[in-house]
Design a protein around this motif. Structure first.
Motif, PDB file in Angstrom:
ATOM      1  N   GLU A 121       0.853  -1.191   0.000  1.00  0.00           N
ATOM      2  CA  GLU A 121       0.000   0.000   0.000  1.00  0.00           C
ATOM      3  C   GLU A 121       0.882   1.232   0.000  1.00  0.00           C
ATOM      4  O   GLU A 121       1.704   1.425   0.907  1.00  0.00           O
ATOM      5  CB  GLU A 121      -0.921   0.051   1.222  1.00  0.00           C
ATOM      6  CG  GLU A 121      -1.832   1.282   1.191  1.00  0.00           C
ATOM      7  CD  GLU A 121      -2.606   1.543   2.484  1.00  0.00           C
ATOM      8  OE1 GLU A 121      -3.453   2.479   2.468  1.00  0.00           O
ATOM      9  OE2 GLU A 121      -2.368   0.863   3.489  1.00  0.00           O
ATOM     10  N   CYS A 159      -0.003   5.337   2.537  1.00  0.00           N
ATOM     11  CA  CYS A 159      -0.765   4.502   3.464  1.00  0.00           C
ATOM     12  C   CYS A 159      -1.410   5.260   4.611  1.00  0.00           C
ATOM     13  O   CYS A 159      -2.306   4.732   5.260  1.00  0.00           O
ATOM     14  CB  CYS A 159       0.135   3.400   4.024  1.00  0.00           C
ATOM     15  SG  CYS A 159       1.407   3.964   5.189  1.00  0.00           S
ATOM     16  N   GLY A 163      -2.265   3.465   7.783  1.00  0.00           N
ATOM     17  CA  GLY A 163      -2.125   2.034   7.509  1.00  0.00           C
ATOM     18  C   GLY A 163      -3.426   1.265   7.589  1.00  0.00           C
ATOM     19  O   GLY A 163      -3.429   0.027   7.605  1.00  0.00           O
ATOM     20  N   THR A 201      -4.061  -1.372   4.897  1.00  0.00           N
ATOM     21  CA  THR A 201      -3.154  -2.506   5.033  1.00  0.00           C
ATOM     22  C   THR A 201      -3.608  -3.426   6.156  1.00  0.00           C
ATOM     23  O   THR A 201      -3.514  -4.653   6.039  1.00  0.00           O
ATOM     24  CB  THR A 201      -1.720  -2.016   5.278  1.00  0.00           C
ATOM     25  OG1 THR A 201      -1.314  -1.172   4.193  1.00  0.00           O
ATOM     26  CG2 THR A 201      -0.746  -3.180   5.363  1.00  0.00           C
ATOM     27  N   ALA A 255       3.704  -1.382   3.663  1.00  0.00           N
ATOM     28  CA  ALA A 255       3.063  -0.087   3.448  1.00  0.00           C
ATOM     29  C   ALA A 255       4.143   0.976   3.367  1.00  0.00           C
ATOM     30  O   ALA A 255       5.269   0.785   3.846  1.00  0.00           O
ATOM     31  CB  ALA A 255       2.083   0.222   4.577  1.00  0.00           C
TER      32      ALA A 255
END
Length: 263
Positions: free
Chosen positions: A101, A104, A107, A110, A124
């Motif tokens: 990703e 990100c 995150g 992810t 990420a």
């Protein structure tokens, strides 16, 4: 909430939040009450929310795809519509995939992919140090590395041409439209996470161009975009040799563009 005893401060808190323009004042009041361990803490949380700080930054977390995601001040708050991006990615990704990703933020996507896929690699990346630190808080428990750097420059060189999925919720708001965004976004989230250049596609063009080199044959790029940008973005993707398709979800007001590298 049914079955939950009424808090003595709740009516006043709901009234105060509603007066400040919070559309979901009742729900927000419940969340603030649950987060406070004293009346003083509740007052402090309410003061910050009424002053305009995003609820997620006040609480320190956001809900995304059924997960509680830590969100630090200044970091992009994951939107519910980005769940379409996750759905689109899962739909085209097979088992034991190599997944990254980009852009990100916290995150969040992810984390969702880690729960829904069984990747052999998962990582990420983000250019913003604050976002990287926040993403690491969310992804360290899953043993997922988070790299800092500008798009593909953040990734290990041996991964070039070997990725099965690149997911990116890159900034796509045109520069002139950033000033028209809700204050919670434009005042409290990093401009690098919002501003997509004059037409909103400046970063997405670079994501597309890099994907042509970093994806394995048969791999997919999945990105979010504005509905009005779809034709221009699909032309960019086709020009670099990728085959785009568009998924639209009216309920979530979300648009995902998936592009496959032939092979």
């Amino acid at each position: 909430m049914t079955g939950v005893p009424s808090h003595p401060d709740r009516p006043a808190l709901v009234h105060r939040l509603r007066a400040a323009g919070c559309v979901y004042a009742e729900d927000e009041a419940e969340l603030l009450i649950a987060a406070a361990d004293s009346a003083r803490t509740l007052t402090d949380l309410a003061d910050r929310r009424v002053a305009g700080l995003p609820l997620e930054h006040v609480l320190g977390w956001a809900e995304f795809c059924g997960e509680r995601i830590a969100v630090d001040p200044g970091v992009f708050v994951p939107r519910a519509r980005t769940a379409l991006l996750v759905d689109a990615a899962v739909a085209v990704t097979g088992p034991a995939a190599a997944v990254v990703e980009l852009c990100c933020g916290s995150g969040a996507a992810t984390v969702a992919l880690a729960r829904r896929l069984a990747p052999r690699w998962l990582a990420a990346a983000d250019v913003d140090p604050a976002a990287v630190a926040c993403a690491r808080r969310n992804l360290d428990p899953l043993a997922v590395p988070v790299f800092q750097g500008d798009l593909y420059d953040a990734l290990p060189a041996p991964w070039r041409g070997r990725l099965d999925l690149v997911l990116a919720n890159a900034p796509y708001v045109p520069t002139a439209a950033v000033a028209l965004m809700p204050p919670e976004a434009r005042l409290y989230e990093a401009p690098v996470a919002l501003d997509g250049g004059p037409d909103g596609l400046a970063v997405l063009r670079r994501v597309a161009e890099g994907a042509a080199d970093w994806l394995a044959p048969g791999g997919h790029l999945v990105v979010e975009a504005g509905q009005a940008q779809v034709d221009a973005l699909c032309a960019v993707l086709a020009a670099v040799g990728l085959r785009p398709t568009v998924t639209r979800d009216e309920d979530r007001d979300a648009t995902a563009v998936t592009a496959r590298r032939p092979g």
